[in-house]
Scaffold this motif. Structure first.
Motif, PDB file in Angstrom:
ATOM      1  N   LYS A 124      29.293  11.888 -10.215  1.00 46.71           N
ATOM      2  CA  LYS A 124      29.933  10.668 -10.711  1.00 46.71           C
ATOM      3  C   LYS A 124      29.184  10.006 -11.855  1.00 46.71           C
ATOM      4  N   ASP A 125      27.904  10.353 -12.048  1.00 51.34           N
ATOM      5  CA  ASP A 125      27.125   9.718 -13.107  1.00 51.34           C
ATOM      6  C   ASP A 125      26.027  10.687 -13.565  1.00 51.34           C
ATOM      7  N   LYS A 126      25.210  10.227 -14.510  1.00 56.33           N
ATOM      8  CA  LYS A 126      24.165  11.093 -15.062  1.00 56.33           C
ATOM      9  C   LYS A 126      23.129  11.480 -14.021  1.00 56.33           C
ATOM     10  N   LEU A 127      22.825  10.562 -13.101  1.00 57.06           N
ATOM     11  CA  LEU A 127      21.854  10.877 -12.058  1.00 57.06           C
ATOM     12  C   LEU A 127      22.395  11.971 -11.143  1.00 57.06           C
ATOM     13  N   ASP A 128      23.662  11.870 -10.764  1.00 57.73           N
ATOM     14  CA  ASP A 128      24.274  12.926  -9.960  1.00 57.73           C
ATOM     15  C   ASP A 128      24.203  14.265 -10.704  1.00 57.73           C
ATOM     16  N   ALA A 129      24.501  14.251 -11.979  1.00 59.26           N
ATOM     17  CA  ALA A 129      24.468  15.484 -12.769  1.00 59.26           C
ATOM     18  C   ALA A 129      23.056  16.066 -12.806  1.00 59.26           C
ATOM     19  N   ALA A 130      22.054  15.205 -12.956  1.00 55.19           N
ATOM     20  CA  ALA A 130      20.659  15.672 -12.985  1.00 55.19           C
ATOM     21  C   ALA A 130      20.262  16.264 -11.629  1.00 55.19           C
ATOM     22  N   LEU A 131      20.657  15.603 -10.550  1.00 54.71           N
ATOM     23  CA  LEU A 131      20.340  16.114  -9.214  1.00 54.71           C
ATOM     24  C   LEU A 131      21.073  17.424  -8.944  1.00 54.71           C
ATOM     25  N   TYR A 132      22.315  17.506  -9.401  1.00 57.45           N
ATOM     26  CA  TYR A 132      23.075  18.742  -9.252  1.00 57.45           C
ATOM     27  C   TYR A 132      22.388  19.878 -10.020  1.00 57.45           C
ATOM     28  N   ALA A 133      21.966  19.607 -11.245  1.00 56.18           N
ATOM     29  CA  ALA A 133      21.265  20.624 -12.055  1.00 56.18           C
ATOM     30  C   ALA A 133      19.966  21.040 -11.378  1.00 56.18           C
ATOM     31  N   ALA A 134      19.243  20.075 -10.792  1.00 58.01           N
ATOM     32  CA  ALA A 134      18.003  20.397 -10.085  1.00 58.01           C
ATOM     33  C   ALA A 134      18.292  21.282  -8.876  1.00 58.01           C
ATOM     34  N   ALA A 135      19.388  21.009  -8.180  1.00 61.76           N
ATOM     35  CA  ALA A 135      19.758  21.818  -7.017  1.00 61.76           C
ATOM     36  C   ALA A 135      20.107  23.244  -7.431  1.00 61.76           C
ATOM     37  N   VAL A 136      20.830  23.379  -8.534  1.00 59.57           N
ATOM     38  CA  VAL A 136      21.170  24.713  -9.041  1.00 59.57           C
ATOM     39  C   VAL A 136      19.898  25.465  -9.418  1.00 59.57           C
ATOM     40  N   ALA A 155      15.069  11.831  -3.205  1.00 55.13           N
ATOM     41  CA  ALA A 155      14.954  11.404  -4.606  1.00 55.13           C
ATOM     42  C   ALA A 155      16.071  10.420  -4.944  1.00 55.13           C
ATOM     43  N   ARG A 156      17.282  10.726  -4.526  1.00 54.37           N
ATOM     44  CA  ARG A 156      18.410   9.824  -4.801  1.00 54.37           C
ATOM     45  C   ARG A 156      18.198   8.475  -4.111  1.00 54.37           C
ATOM     46  N   LEU A 157      17.728   8.516  -2.868  1.00 53.72           N
ATOM     47  CA  LEU A 157      17.460   7.289  -2.123  1.00 53.72           C
ATOM     48  C   LEU A 157      16.407   6.445  -2.844  1.00 53.72           C
ATOM     49  N   ALA A 158      15.339   7.085  -3.268  1.00 54.05           N
ATOM     50  CA  ALA A 158      14.262   6.358  -3.961  1.00 54.05           C
ATOM     51  C   ALA A 158      14.755   5.782  -5.274  1.00 54.05           C
ATOM     52  N   LEU A 159      15.493   6.551  -6.030  1.00 53.49           N
ATOM     53  CA  LEU A 159      15.994   6.073  -7.311  1.00 53.49           C
ATOM     54  C   LEU A 159      17.020   4.959  -7.137  1.00 53.49           C
ATOM     55  N   ASP A 160      17.889   5.086  -6.134  1.00 58.51           N
ATOM     56  CA  ASP A 160      18.855   4.028  -5.855  1.00 58.51           C
ATOM     57  C   ASP A 160      18.159   2.747  -5.404  1.00 58.51           C
ATOM     58  N   SER A 161      17.134   2.889  -4.566  1.00 60.54           N
ATOM     59  CA  SER A 161      16.372   1.724  -4.086  1.00 60.54           C
ATOM     60  C   SER A 161      15.654   1.044  -5.242  1.00 60.54           C
ATOM     61  N   ARG A 162      15.102   1.829  -6.142  1.00 55.72           N
ATOM     62  CA  ARG A 162      14.391   1.290  -7.296  1.00 55.72           C
ATOM     63  C   ARG A 162      15.341   0.507  -8.199  1.00 55.72           C
TER      64      ARG A 162
END
Length: 168
Positions: A124-136, A155-162
């Motif tokens: 849905k956003d750039k962070l999701d895309a980055a996490l998806y790329a990292a998973a691939v 990582a998503r939890l930490a970034l969202d909390s930040r």
């Protein structure tokens, strides 16, 4: 229906379950599917079977989970028994070997298409895309799927909390 048509492995089955449960019948939301996909991939066991059971549970309770589990697993069981019998009888026949070799590129193409379709509701956003790329990347480097899912979830939890803290 999915149990009879999901040739190509669990990822293809996930795509078919998504199409039926989210897009066609609207039994579950795309968000529910994405969250449940993360959970079933993080635990041991056959993830597509777990997803089918989870959809059945969410729609019709325990009986729904049991029925979807059985109707997902049994067709594949009977098909593999029949294919195994054919292979043990005719396994070295050139026609059968050629047929089996032809299945490989088709399976890879189907998997790629399913991956693209499943990401449409998740990224849905750039962070999701980055996490998806990292998973691939982690998958291509043969890192543990469970550890990858856990690490990227944290990582998503930490970034969202930040970012939530910065908004305050």
């Amino acid at each position: 229906k999915v149990g009879l048509t999901s040739f190509g492995g669990p990822l293809v089955a996930m795509g078919l379950i998504h199409r039926e449960a989210v897009e066609r019948k609207r039994w579950v939301t795309p968000e529910w599917f994405a969250e449940t996909l993360g959970m079933v991939e993080a635990v041991p066991g056959p993830s597509a079977t777990e997803m089918a059971i989870a959809v059945g549970l969410s729609k019709h309770g325990r009986l729904g989970g049991l029925v979807t589990g059985l109707t997902y697993v049994l067709p594949g069981f009977f098909i593999i028994v029949a294919l195994s019998e054919m292979y043990f009888r005719y396994g070295k026949a050139p026609a059968l070997m050629g047929f089996l070799e032809g299945l490989k590129p088709a399976a890879v193409a189907v998997l790629a298409a399913v991956c693209v379709r499943l990401t449409k509701g998740i990224v849905k956003d750039k962070l999701d895309a980055a996490l998806y790329a990292a998973a691939v990347a982690a998958s291509l480097l043969h890192y543990s799927a469970a550890l990858t899912i856990l690490a990227l979830g944290l990582a998503r939890l930490a970034l969202d909390s930040r970012s939530a803290g910065a908004a305050l």
